[in-house]
Design a protein around this motif. Structure first.
Motif, PDB file in Angstrom:
ATOM      1  N   LEU A 154      19.250  10.875 -26.026  1.00  0.00           N
ATOM      2  CA  LEU A 154      18.466  11.698 -26.435  1.00  0.00           C
ATOM      3  C   LEU A 154      17.170  11.215 -26.811  1.00  0.00           C
ATOM      4  CD1 LEU A 154      19.337  14.727 -27.266  1.00  0.00           C
ATOM      5  CD2 LEU A 154      20.225  13.795 -29.547  1.00  0.00           C
ATOM      6  N   ARG A 155      17.178  10.033 -27.024  1.00  0.00           N
ATOM      7  CA  ARG A 155      15.700   9.299 -27.433  1.00  0.00           C
ATOM      8  C   ARG A 155      15.065   9.248 -26.169  1.00  0.00           C
ATOM      9  NH1 ARG A 155      15.320   4.015 -31.491  1.00  0.00           N
ATOM     10  NH2 ARG A 155      13.296   4.318 -30.082  1.00  0.00           N
ATOM     11  N   GLN A 156      15.699   9.108 -24.914  1.00  0.00           N
ATOM     12  CA  GLN A 156      14.698   9.121 -23.815  1.00  0.00           C
ATOM     13  C   GLN A 156      14.390  10.437 -23.427  1.00  0.00           C
ATOM     14  OE1 GLN A 156      17.882   6.167 -21.795  1.00  0.00           O
ATOM     15  NE2 GLN A 156      16.110   6.075 -20.568  1.00  0.00           N
ATOM     16  N   ALA A 157      15.290  11.511 -23.492  1.00  0.00           N
ATOM     17  CA  ALA A 157      14.861  12.790 -23.310  1.00  0.00           C
ATOM     18  C   ALA A 157      13.591  13.343 -24.022  1.00  0.00           C
ATOM     19  CB  ALA A 157      15.991  13.753 -23.990  1.00  0.00           C
ATOM     20  N   PHE A 158      13.433  12.883 -25.373  1.00  0.00           N
ATOM     21  CA  PHE A 158      12.236  13.238 -26.113  1.00  0.00           C
ATOM     22  C   PHE A 158      11.083  12.252 -26.079  1.00  0.00           C
ATOM     23  CE2 PHE A 158      15.796  15.101 -28.934  1.00  0.00           C
ATOM     24  CZ  PHE A 158      15.724  16.289 -28.474  1.00  0.00           C
ATOM     25  N   ALA A 159      11.199  10.976 -25.220  1.00  0.00           N
ATOM     26  CA  ALA A 159      10.333  10.144 -25.177  1.00  0.00           C
ATOM     27  C   ALA A 159       8.755  10.484 -24.958  1.00  0.00           C
ATOM     28  CB  ALA A 159      10.805   9.258 -23.899  1.00  0.00           C
ATOM     29  N   ALA A 160       8.905  11.788 -23.962  1.00  0.00           N
ATOM     30  CA  ALA A 160       7.326  12.439 -24.017  1.00  0.00           C
ATOM     31  C   ALA A 160       6.720  13.069 -24.660  1.00  0.00           C
ATOM     32  CB  ALA A 160       7.149  12.713 -22.460  1.00  0.00           C
ATOM     33  N   VAL A 161       8.068  13.685 -25.659  1.00  0.00           N
ATOM     34  CA  VAL A 161       7.754  15.010 -26.441  1.00  0.00           C
ATOM     35  C   VAL A 161       6.697  14.991 -27.326  1.00  0.00           C
ATOM     36  CG1 VAL A 161       8.620  16.469 -28.227  1.00  0.00           C
ATOM     37  CG2 VAL A 161       9.953  15.945 -26.456  1.00  0.00           C
ATOM     38  N   THR A 162       5.726  15.835 -27.379  1.00  0.00           N
ATOM     39  CA  THR A 162       4.645  15.745 -28.696  1.00  0.00           C
ATOM     40  C   THR A 162       4.431  16.905 -29.683  1.00  0.00           C
ATOM     41  OG1 THR A 162       2.936  16.827 -26.981  1.00  0.00           O
ATOM     42  CG2 THR A 162       3.052  14.467 -26.815  1.00  0.00           C
ATOM     43  N   ALA A 163       5.409  17.665 -29.177  1.00  0.00           N
ATOM     44  CA  ALA A 163       5.361  19.082 -29.995  1.00  0.00           C
ATOM     45  C   ALA A 163       5.800  18.824 -31.527  1.00  0.00           C
ATOM     46  CB  ALA A 163       6.192  20.146 -29.397  1.00  0.00           C
ATOM     47  N   ARG A 164       5.441  19.544 -32.285  1.00  0.00           N
ATOM     48  CA  ARG A 164       5.807  19.462 -33.642  1.00  0.00           C
ATOM     49  C   ARG A 164       7.277  20.463 -33.564  1.00  0.00           C
ATOM     50  NH1 ARG A 164       3.199  22.285 -37.552  1.00  0.00           N
ATOM     51  NH2 ARG A 164       4.264  21.227 -39.110  1.00  0.00           N
ATOM     52  N   THR A 165       8.265  19.815 -34.289  1.00  0.00           N
ATOM     53  CA  THR A 165       9.695  20.418 -34.124  1.00  0.00           C
ATOM     54  C   THR A 165      10.253  21.056 -35.535  1.00  0.00           C
ATOM     55  OG1 THR A 165      10.204  19.072 -32.127  1.00  0.00           O
ATOM     56  CG2 THR A 165      12.042  19.954 -33.266  1.00  0.00           C
ATOM     57  N   LEU A 166      10.430  22.146 -35.437  1.00  0.00           N
ATOM     58  CA  LEU A 166      11.311  22.596 -36.667  1.00  0.00           C
ATOM     59  C   LEU A 166      12.630  23.134 -36.286  1.00  0.00           C
ATOM     60  CD1 LEU A 166      11.371  23.907 -39.450  1.00  0.00           C
ATOM     61  CD2 LEU A 166      10.521  26.193 -38.399  1.00  0.00           C
ATOM     62  N   LEU A 167      13.659  22.342 -36.642  1.00  0.00           N
ATOM     63  CA  LEU A 167      15.024  22.864 -36.741  1.00  0.00           C
ATOM     64  C   LEU A 167      15.721  23.409 -37.854  1.00  0.00           C
ATOM     65  CD1 LEU A 167      15.766  19.112 -35.451  1.00  0.00           C
ATOM     66  CD2 LEU A 167      16.181  21.133 -34.141  1.00  0.00           C
ATOM     67  N   ILE A 168      16.263  24.445 -37.661  1.00  0.00           N
ATOM     68  CA  ILE A 168      17.147  25.216 -38.834  1.00  0.00           C
ATOM     69  C   ILE A 168      18.379  25.311 -38.468  1.00  0.00           C
ATOM     70  CG2 ILE A 168      17.197  27.468 -39.994  1.00  0.00           C
ATOM     71  CD1 ILE A 168      14.179  27.915 -39.643  1.00  0.00           C
ATOM     72  N   ALA A 169      19.344  25.040 -39.128  1.00  0.00           N
ATOM     73  CA  ALA A 169      20.891  25.483 -38.861  1.00  0.00           C
ATOM     74  C   ALA A 169      21.450  25.817 -39.825  1.00  0.00           C
ATOM     75  CB  ALA A 169      21.404  24.027 -38.663  1.00  0.00           C
ATOM     76  N   PHE A 170      22.668  26.413 -39.908  1.00  0.00           N
ATOM     77  CA  PHE A 170      23.435  27.237 -40.940  1.00  0.00           C
ATOM     78  C   PHE A 170      24.619  26.342 -41.385  1.00  0.00           C
ATOM     79  CE2 PHE A 170      20.540  29.983 -38.524  1.00  0.00           C
ATOM     80  CZ  PHE A 170      19.785  30.434 -39.770  1.00  0.00           C
ATOM     81  N   SER A 171      24.788  26.398 -42.564  1.00  0.00           N
ATOM     82  CA  SER A 171      26.080  25.515 -43.119  1.00  0.00           C
ATOM     83  C   SER A 171      27.544  26.089 -42.464  1.00  0.00           C
ATOM     84  CB  SER A 171      26.090  25.687 -44.499  1.00  0.00           C
ATOM     85  OG  SER A 171      26.207  27.029 -44.947  1.00  0.00           O
ATOM     86  N   SER A 172      27.530  27.497 -42.174  1.00  0.00           N
ATOM     87  CA  SER A 172      28.714  27.926 -41.656  1.00  0.00           C
ATOM     88  C   SER A 172      28.912  28.218 -40.103  1.00  0.00           C
ATOM     89  CB  SER A 172      28.969  29.239 -42.435  1.00  0.00           C
ATOM     90  OG  SER A 172      27.951  30.106 -42.054  1.00  0.00           O
ATOM     91  N   ASP A 173      27.918  27.610 -39.577  1.00  0.00           N
ATOM     92  CA  ASP A 173      27.784  27.881 -38.045  1.00  0.00           C
ATOM     93  C   ASP A 173      28.701  26.953 -37.274  1.00  0.00           C
ATOM     94  OD1 ASP A 173      27.176  28.076 -35.387  1.00  0.00           O
ATOM     95  OD2 ASP A 173      25.072  28.188 -35.398  1.00  0.00           O
TER      96      ASP A 173
END
Lengths: 391, 391
Positions: free
Chosen positions: A317-336
């Motif tokens: 996963l780290r290598q996948a994101f190595a070049a990423v520059t975008a700010r990232t917002l993650l939202i998840a739901f407790s019951s999902d």
């Protein structure tokens, strides 16, 4: 500020001038993309938000469709709580519009039907230019990266190079992640909701069962059912019912249906008829879904979201994101339980370890995976603030 | 003490002399019951334990079948971890035998195939004496109480009035509960494992989807497929796959399969073939199940366990248990989301409020509902002690 509607909208279509190269090695020619836009493109073209839909969505994300009865807001609660079914409201209408999470007073929101879709964008039910007949199962197997490549080519045609944000839930969130990975210099921010970097094994199993239900229906005819007057509606219905239960939480099903019977206060001793309200509800969901959705699109899209696995594609996963520059917002739901918060936490951790700007929220809500379509009020302030900080 | 095997066993058959009256109002004539017994009946006939099986089981609960290849031990782990598949081992062989949980040195263990079954006891695939043809979907809709009534009539023929215990997991546990309710003066103890007084709404949904998958298969032919050369194997396979995933926990699927691919280290871009090991595993489970199980039995049994609802039948759980005198042992498993511990807790609370002797254990184990077939080592001391205290 009063949140408003984008009003009446019509889906538009654009034909890509060049073929789309696919991960499987094949090329798709004469690709058409169905899309809608909301808001106004700034002169600098720097206010574009691309919204990506989930498995059963389409380009009609907001506003009232010019073709009524075409609403895809048929998730849990949507039709019953809001009474929107048949009124042609977009599937994320609560999130896109003036003053809403994706504020069309500020942003130019673009929504496309994904590659492989059945709502205007080229997919298995489209005509294969090489044969003049529908692709059916001759359609190439596609990936989330292929979908994103198509979206990139489409935006090129609109003259849009950079995106202020890419946003989506579920499979839409996968596309947002893929955008940040594939085009790191062209995405300022991503909003990834109820999604994952790789579906967990139980999710792989559910998707596999849904596809098998379709392919085991003799009316699937090896994928070449178009023009035969028969379609695998029976299998598609089963696939939809399986999906539907996985989109909800067990407590939400309990709250909503309990073990209430359909009629009176006793069972009728029948195998074939629904006895419980939840049984009737599932059949209703199956029947309404098959009317508006193509079975092959279900198969191809389900396969693509199952394949999605950033760690496998890049080694980690780290290598996948190595070049990423975008700010990232993650939202998840407790019951999902289909796209559990743990997966978003893994994304947040990998980005955090790389020093990338990332924000992760778990919203405590009972509706399972469908929360991303329902919990608009609680997502809105998080997303609005995040986008403001980006711009 | 070394736990041993009951050795080679053969399923026997008994024809009930009188018709069985059913909850639906109909009567079943010429009912045959398939059964096995292990251990020795005491002269006082006071050492009888009735073992009740779950949805896909049969009378062959312990020992080695005289008909090899007939093992029903095909749950998660059973065939792969123990290598018992095809060797004809009973489905609860780890629990029944000399020195085991249900100790055949002490008890006379009786196991029957349930009413509606397809493994020797009268069910939808049996010949309807009124027509000379298989019942098919003309078989009456049955309940758990009907199964228990049949077991009662069967034991009458063996000359057995009282039971030292009735034991079972899942649907088998429902039968044990029903025994304590229906025949309070004839049951000393019940052992209710991974079961419930009423399936929760999500479980109702899963069962409904499984039945729909079968009935939507055109080869089901309205339930009259016997003798046509066609059977709803495709739909049954889907039903089995749905069931299978619900019997396991998501973490257990993750531990066992992960996202491992079938071949090499990349996908093959195929919709029709399994790409992931878990996909292949599910198809294998489907294929092996349809070879040994009747689709109509699946429908009827699934309907019966969905109907089971002690509170609805009696007004409340307390009223249902008002006449119960049996000592009750409840065992549930922490990872079982189909028959979650909360349901057993409700049973324990209702019995406790009535001052009835009840003992409840939650075993922390990862395999989901299938734990009741797998966690033999941890159930054994609990059950042995409980039974010793009873006698």
């Amino acid at each position: 500020m009063e949140a408003g509607s984008v009003g009446r909208v019509e889906t538009q279509f654009l034909d890509l001038p060049k073929p789309v190269r696919l991960d499987c090695g094949r090329e798709l020619h004469q690709v058409r993309v169905a899309y809608e836009t909301y808001g106004t493109l700034s002169p600098e073209r720097d206010n574009v938000i691309l919204v990506c839909h989930a498995l059963s969505g389409d380009a009609h994300a907001a506003g009232v469709s010019a073709a009524p009865g075409e609403s895809t807001r048929d998730g849990f609660g949507a039709e019953d709580r809001d009474g929107t079914a048949g009124k042609g409201l977009g599937w994320w209408d609560g999130m896109i519009g003036p003053g809403k999470a994706f504020d069309t007073d500020r942003y130019y929101v673009v929504s496309t039907n994904l590659l492989g879709g059945c709502r205007g964008t080229t997919g298995p039910s489209s005509t294969d230019p090489a044969t003049g007949r529908p692709y059916g199962s001759d359609f190439p197997v596609i990936t989330v990266a292929d979908m994103v490549r198509t979206e990139r080519a489409f935006l090129d045609e609109l003259g849009i190079e950079r995106l202020a944000a890419v946003a989506g839930g579920s499979l839409g969130g996968m596309q947002a992640l893929q955008w940040a990975v594939s085009y790191p210099d062209q995405v300022d921010a991503i909003v990834v909701i109820a999604s994952t970097h790789a579906l967990h094994p139980q999710g792989v199993a559910w998707n596999s069962i849904a596809r098998d239900a379709i392919m085991r229906d003799p009316d699937w005819q090896g994928g070449h059912y178009h023009g035969t007057g028969r379609a695998p509606d029976a299998g598609m219905g089963v696939a939809r019912m399986v999906g539907h239960v996985t989109y909800l939480s067990a407590p939400a099903m309990g709250d909503r249906f309990g073990r209430r019977l359909q009629f009176a206060d006793d069972v009728r001793y029948t195998i074939t008829e629904p006895e419980y309200q939840v049984e009737s509800y599932l059949r209703h969901q199956a029947a309404s879904f098959v009317k508006r959705f193509d079975a092959n699109t279900y198969l191809y899209t389900s396969r693509a979201l199952t394949y999605f696995d950033l760690a496998r594609s890049f080694g980690s996963l780290r290598q996948a994101f190595a070049a990423v520059t975008a700010r990232t917002l993650l939202i998840a739901f407790s019951s999902d339980w289909l796209y559990p918060p743990a997966a978003s936490q893994e994304i947040a951790s990998a980005l955090g370890e790389l020093g990338r700007p990332v924000e992760f929220h778990v919203i405590d809500a009972p509706y399972g995976h469908d929360c991303f379509l329902l919990e608009e009020a609680r997502q809105t302030p998080i997303i609005r603030r995040f986008l403001l900080e980006t711009s």
